[in-house]
Design an enzyme around this catalytic site. Structure first.
Site, mmCIF file in Angstrom:
data_model
loop_
_atom_site.group_PDB
_atom_site.id
_atom_site.type_symbol
_atom_site.label_atom_id
_atom_site.label_comp_id
_atom_site.label_asym_id
_atom_site.label_seq_id
_atom_site.Cartn_x
_atom_site.Cartn_y
_atom_site.Cartn_z
ATOM 1 N N SER A 32 0.826 -1.217 0.000
ATOM 2 C CA SER A 32 0.000 0.000 0.000
ATOM 3 C C SER A 32 0.857 1.263 0.000
ATOM 4 O O SER A 32 1.861 1.351 0.708
ATOM 5 C CB SER A 32 -0.910 0.015 1.235
ATOM 6 O OG SER A 32 -1.514 1.288 1.350
ATOM 7 N N LYS A 89 -12.936 -4.028 2.234
ATOM 8 C CA LYS A 89 -13.842 -2.869 2.148
ATOM 9 C C LYS A 89 -15.303 -3.254 2.405
ATOM 10 O O LYS A 89 -16.035 -2.546 3.092
ATOM 11 C CB LYS A 89 -13.723 -2.198 0.775
ATOM 12 C CG LYS A 89 -12.372 -1.531 0.541
ATOM 13 C CD LYS A 89 -12.343 -0.828 -0.812
ATOM 14 C CE LYS A 89 -10.961 -0.289 -1.099
ATOM 15 N NZ LYS A 89 -10.915 0.539 -2.306
ATOM 16 N N ASN A 119 -13.932 2.620 2.653
ATOM 17 C CA ASN A 119 -12.464 2.681 2.555
ATOM 18 C C ASN A 119 -11.864 3.684 3.537
ATOM 19 O O ASN A 119 -10.642 3.799 3.628
ATOM 20 C CB ASN A 119 -12.013 3.000 1.117
ATOM 21 C CG ASN A 119 -12.052 4.481 0.821
ATOM 22 O OD1 ASN A 119 -12.854 5.217 1.389
ATOM 23 N ND2 ASN A 119 -11.191 4.933 -0.075
ATOM 24 N N ASP A 135 -13.240 6.702 -2.583
ATOM 25 C CA ASP A 135 -12.674 6.317 -3.887
ATOM 26 C C ASP A 135 -13.262 7.160 -5.025
ATOM 27 O O ASP A 135 -12.540 7.642 -5.906
ATOM 28 C CB ASP A 135 -12.924 4.828 -4.162
ATOM 29 C CG ASP A 135 -12.014 3.936 -3.320
ATOM 30 O OD1 ASP A 135 -10.912 4.381 -2.947
ATOM 31 O OD2 ASP A 135 -12.413 2.792 -3.034
ATOM 32 N N GLY A 280 -3.990 7.681 -13.705
ATOM 33 C CA GLY A 280 -4.718 7.220 -12.533
ATOM 34 C C GLY A 280 -4.079 7.487 -11.181
ATOM 35 O O GLY A 280 -4.722 7.279 -10.147
#
Ligand code: ATR
Length: 320
Positions: A32, A89, A119, A135, A280
């Site tokens: 992460s 999640k 999240n 998100d 992204g």
């Protein structure tokens, strides 16, 4: 095998002495980027909190959250909240839903409800948990920053893919009042499931969501204002997303949530066709803002310096 509770003890010991901490719950979680992002902001804004990875195997999430709550109530451990990543999640959404149903305090945002996934978790003024999902927020804010001329209202969006990321983006786009969202997926049933779930929440969305298979792509492209790849195709180690963007109008915006590589073949094609395009990585950076704001009291900025810091850690450059 180390249990989630062992992990939690380790992490609580680690953060003792800090004025407040948050962490990311996932399995695995070592990959992460969230600790890097939040660590950067803590340093940037001179704040004394900390942010840690919280590895937690499947099946142990409820125990870990119960224990976190117990320690908080009995001794106070300074936990301001959590980020939640794959595969937890939906589990954290279910955990908080069940607590609320059982009459315990806590709350879920409308977006978390519509996405069926959490999240970001933070504490409300009374100390109870609030489960949110940032998100979709990260997706919208990234486009606002990188393509400021693009207006969402009344636009036609085309979403490739129907996984968890697609669901979050679709909810966010509908909140921004796009005219329609067309969801094309290899497995059409998953696109239809998103539509059914969202209609159960808001029946009026029936006319706004169109589902189809990837084979229908050519029929839709010429009508599209915003084209979004949410599939894993194009990611390093995966097959390419082999589509021809040339039927898109010249005014269309193309974006890919894949950020490794940063410049996917889809974005290269958009560039070659002189179409506006956005990568992204910004979605990842912007989605982190909501949690940081709630935990540490500052709305952090996504700056070119943060972007370069994260890209460097991932050994990525603007061209790769
Ligand atoms: P995330 O939570 O990141 O969205 P996901 O839920 O695993 O990830 O969703 C991955 C998406 O990529 C899905 O839409 C998946 O299509 P299916 O629903 O048909 O599985 C899509 N995808 C993955 N590999 C694919 C492939 N080889 N061809 C077409 N679509 C693919």
């Amino acid at each position: 095998m180390q249990s989630a509770n062992d992990n939690l003890k380790t992490d609580i010991a680690f953060v003792q002495g800090h004025s407040g901490w948050a962490g990311i719950l996932g399995w695995p979680v070592h990959h992460s980027k969230s600790p890097l992002i939040h660590g950067y902001w803590l340093r940037e804004y001179g704040l004394s909190g900390t942010y840690v990875p919280l590895p937690c195997p499947e099946g142990q999430v409820s125990d870990l959250l119960d224990q976190l709550e117990y320690v908080q109530e009995s001794a106070g451990n300074g936990c301001r909240g959590l980020n939640v990543t794959v595969p937890h999640k939906e589990t954290v959404f279910d955990y908080l839903s069940q607590r609320i149903l059982a009459g315990k305090t806590g709350c879920l945002s409308t977006h978390a409800h519509m996405m069926g996934a959490v999240n970001t978790v933070y504490r409300q003024a009374d100390g109870s948990w609030f489960g949110d999902n940032s998100d979709g927020y990260g997706f919208i804010q990234n486009l606002r920053q990188m393509a400021p001329d693009f207006q969402f209202k009344d636009q036609k969006a085309l979403i490739l893919g129907a996984g968890g990321a697609a669901r979050a983006i679709i909810v966010a786009l509908l909140t921004e009042e796009v005219a329609t969202v067309t969801i094309l997926n290899r497995t059409i049933e998953k696109a239809e499931k998103i539509k059914t779930d969202l209609m159960a929440h808001t029946p009026a969305l029936a006319d706004k969501i169109i589902c189809g298979s990837m084979l229908d792509l050519e029929d839709h492209l010429s009508q599209t204002d915003l084209c979004v790849n949410t599939t894993s195709l194009g990611m390093t180690g995966q097959a390419e997303l082999n589509i021809d963007l040339s039927p898109l109008p010249k005014s269309a915006l193309v974006t890919d949530i894949v950020y490794n590589p940063l410049k996917t073949d889809l974005l290269r094609q958009a560039e070659a066709l002189d179409l506006a395009h956005v990568d992204g990585i910004g979605m990842l950076l912007h989605q982190a803002r909501l949690g940081f704001h709630h935990w540490f009291g500052t709305d952090p900025h996504v700056t070119p310096a943060l972007r370069q810091f994260i890209l460097k850690h991932m050994c990525l450059s603007e061209e790769s």
